[in-house]
Design a protein around this motif. Structure first.
Motif, PDB file in Angstrom:
ATOM      1  N   ARG A 144       0.847  -1.206   0.000  1.00 24.24           N
ATOM      2  CA  ARG A 144       0.000   0.000   0.000  1.00 24.24           C
ATOM      3  C   ARG A 144       0.885   1.260   0.000  1.00 24.24           C
ATOM      4  O   ARG A 144       0.684   2.180  -0.786  1.00 24.24           O
ATOM      5  N   ARG A 145       1.892   1.257   0.863  1.00 25.27           N
ATOM      6  CA  ARG A 145       2.820   2.406   0.916  1.00 25.27           C
ATOM      7  C   ARG A 145       3.506   2.614  -0.424  1.00 25.27           C
ATOM      8  O   ARG A 145       3.629   3.727  -0.920  1.00 25.27           O
ATOM      9  N   SER A 146       3.971   1.497  -0.990  1.00 25.84           N
ATOM     10  CA  SER A 146       4.715   1.565  -2.234  1.00 25.84           C
ATOM     11  C   SER A 146       3.832   2.063  -3.376  1.00 25.84           C
ATOM     12  O   SER A 146       4.241   2.915  -4.170  1.00 25.84           O
ATOM     13  N   LEU A 147       2.586   1.568  -3.421  1.00 24.36           N
ATOM     14  CA  LEU A 147       1.663   1.991  -4.483  1.00 24.36           C
ATOM     15  C   LEU A 147       1.300   3.464  -4.313  1.00 24.36           C
ATOM     16  O   LEU A 147       1.274   4.223  -5.289  1.00 24.36           O
ATOM     17  N   ASN A 151       1.833   6.239  -7.147  1.00 23.38           N
ATOM     18  CA  ASN A 151       0.699   7.021  -7.647  1.00 23.38           C
ATOM     19  C   ASN A 151       0.940   8.513  -7.456  1.00 23.38           C
ATOM     20  O   ASN A 151       0.638   9.315  -8.331  1.00 23.38           O
ATOM     21  N   LYS A 152       1.511   8.851  -6.312  1.00 26.06           N
ATOM     22  CA  LYS A 152       1.783  10.259  -6.010  1.00 26.06           C
ATOM     23  C   LYS A 152       2.787  10.816  -7.023  1.00 26.06           C
ATOM     24  O   LYS A 152       2.598  11.902  -7.574  1.00 26.06           O
ATOM     25  N   GLY A 155       1.153  11.363 -10.216  1.00 31.36           N
ATOM     26  CA  GLY A 155       0.004  12.265 -10.151  1.00 31.36           C
ATOM     27  C   GLY A 155      -1.327  11.537 -10.271  1.00 31.36           C
ATOM     28  O   GLY A 155      -2.313  12.107 -10.711  1.00 31.36           O
ATOM     29  N   LEU A 156      -1.358  10.266  -9.862  1.00 28.14           N
ATOM     30  CA  LEU A 156      -2.594   9.479  -9.964  1.00 28.14           C
ATOM     31  C   LEU A 156      -3.297   9.415  -8.614  1.00 28.14           C
ATOM     32  O   LEU A 156      -2.662   9.477  -7.573  1.00 28.14           O
ATOM     33  N   GLU A 157      -4.617   9.261  -8.656  1.00 30.54           N
ATOM     34  CA  GLU A 157      -5.369   8.965  -7.441  1.00 30.54           C
ATOM     35  C   GLU A 157      -5.109   7.499  -7.105  1.00 30.54           C
ATOM     36  O   GLU A 157      -4.798   6.698  -7.994  1.00 30.54           O
ATOM     37  N   ASN A 158      -5.286   7.137  -5.845  1.00 30.40           N
ATOM     38  CA  ASN A 158      -5.100   5.723  -5.514  1.00 30.40           C
ATOM     39  C   ASN A 158      -6.177   4.872  -6.187  1.00 30.40           C
ATOM     40  O   ASN A 158      -7.348   5.161  -6.093  1.00 30.40           O
ATOM     41  N   THR A 159      -5.733   3.867  -6.875  1.00 30.46           N
ATOM     42  CA  THR A 159      -6.688   3.043  -7.613  1.00 30.46           C
ATOM     43  C   THR A 159      -6.719   1.646  -6.999  1.00 30.46           C
ATOM     44  O   THR A 159      -5.727   0.928  -7.016  1.00 30.46           O
TER      45      THR A 159
END
Ligand SMILES: Nc1ncnc2c1ncn2[C@@H]1O[C@H](COP(=O)(O)OP(=O)(O)O)[C@@H](O)[C@H]1O
Ligand SMILES: [Mg+2]
Length: 215
Positions: A144-147, A151-152, A155-159
């Motif tokens: 989760r941390r890595s994703l 994403n950050k 510039g993506l929202e968490n998917t």
């Protein structure tokens, strides 16, 4: 006075890169010269091998070829950067080392552990870290941390669907592999609970560094 060789190990998102920087600051504050490095890579030649290994189109390596590439990079890293720095009295901190090859290629992908150990002996001739911190974290937590970090950066929202697609069973094998390595090397490897805040994780590392009092 000889220096010190410290490695940080653990799965993705465990906080290795974060804690490497904190350990560097700790030793610099104490007046030591510090070299922060990483694997695979750490020298110009080894970084070229890193590129071969991490590129998506880097080739469909056989497990043996892949293992040899990791140790080819590592052998150069040790001879040209790590050993000279230690001989000079520096503290060398590496973000991953041999334990990662044993965990990923061996416990993760099932490549013969005794073959990995033979290649290790031929290439490194018994050279290993003075101290290793295994940052242990439940798989879902680390992924989760890595994703979130990726994403950050993109510039993506968490998917949620990308999270669900991550191969958790592979990462569970890795985690158990790292813990087995720690059990087999209790004098070298300290297991750290990496699910706490970065500062709390570092406090555990700092206590262990003070107890060992090697430099
Ligand atoms: N103890 C912690 N608690 C919460 N987040 C953390 C912690 N340590 C690191 N992070 C964050 O998690 C992500 C992965 O950390 P990083 O140090 O790059 O891990 P690794 O190098 O093991 O993959 C980064 O965004 C980092 O800021
Ligand atoms: Mg990292």
């Amino acid at each position: 006075m000889a220096g010190l060789f410290i490695t940080l190990e653990g799965g993705e998102g465990a906080g290795k890169t974060t804690q490497c920087r904190k350990i560097k600051e700790y030793y610099e504050t104490l007046g030591h010269e510090v070299v922060l490095t990483r694997e695979p890579g750490g020298t110009p030649e080894a970084e070229k091998i890193r590129n071969l290994l991490v590129q998506r189109d880097g080739g469909n390596w056989t497990p043996m070829a892949e293992c040899l590439l990791f140790f080819a990079a590592r052998q150069m890293h040790v001879e040209t950067l790590i050993k000279p720095a230690i001989a000079y009295g520096k503290v060398v901190i590496s973000d991953r080392f041999t334990d990662s090859t044993v965990a990923y290629q061996g416990y993760g992908h099932g490549f013969d552990l005794s073959v990995i150990r033979q290649i290790e002996t031929i290439t490194l001739n018994g050279f290993c870290p003075d101290l290793t911190f295994l940052l242990d974290i439940p798989v879902e937590n680390g992924l989760r941390r890595s994703l979130d970090q990726k994403n950050k950066a993109a510039g993506l929202e968490n998917t949620e669907d990308r999270f669900e697609k991550m191969d958790k069973s592979f990462h569970e094998k890795l985690r158990q592999g790292f813990l087995t390595i720690a059990k087999e090397n209790p004098d070298r490897v300290t297991v750290i609970d990496a699910s706490q805040s970065a500062d709390d994780v570092f406090s555990q590392i700092e206590s262990a560094l003070k107890v060992t009092n090697v430099i």
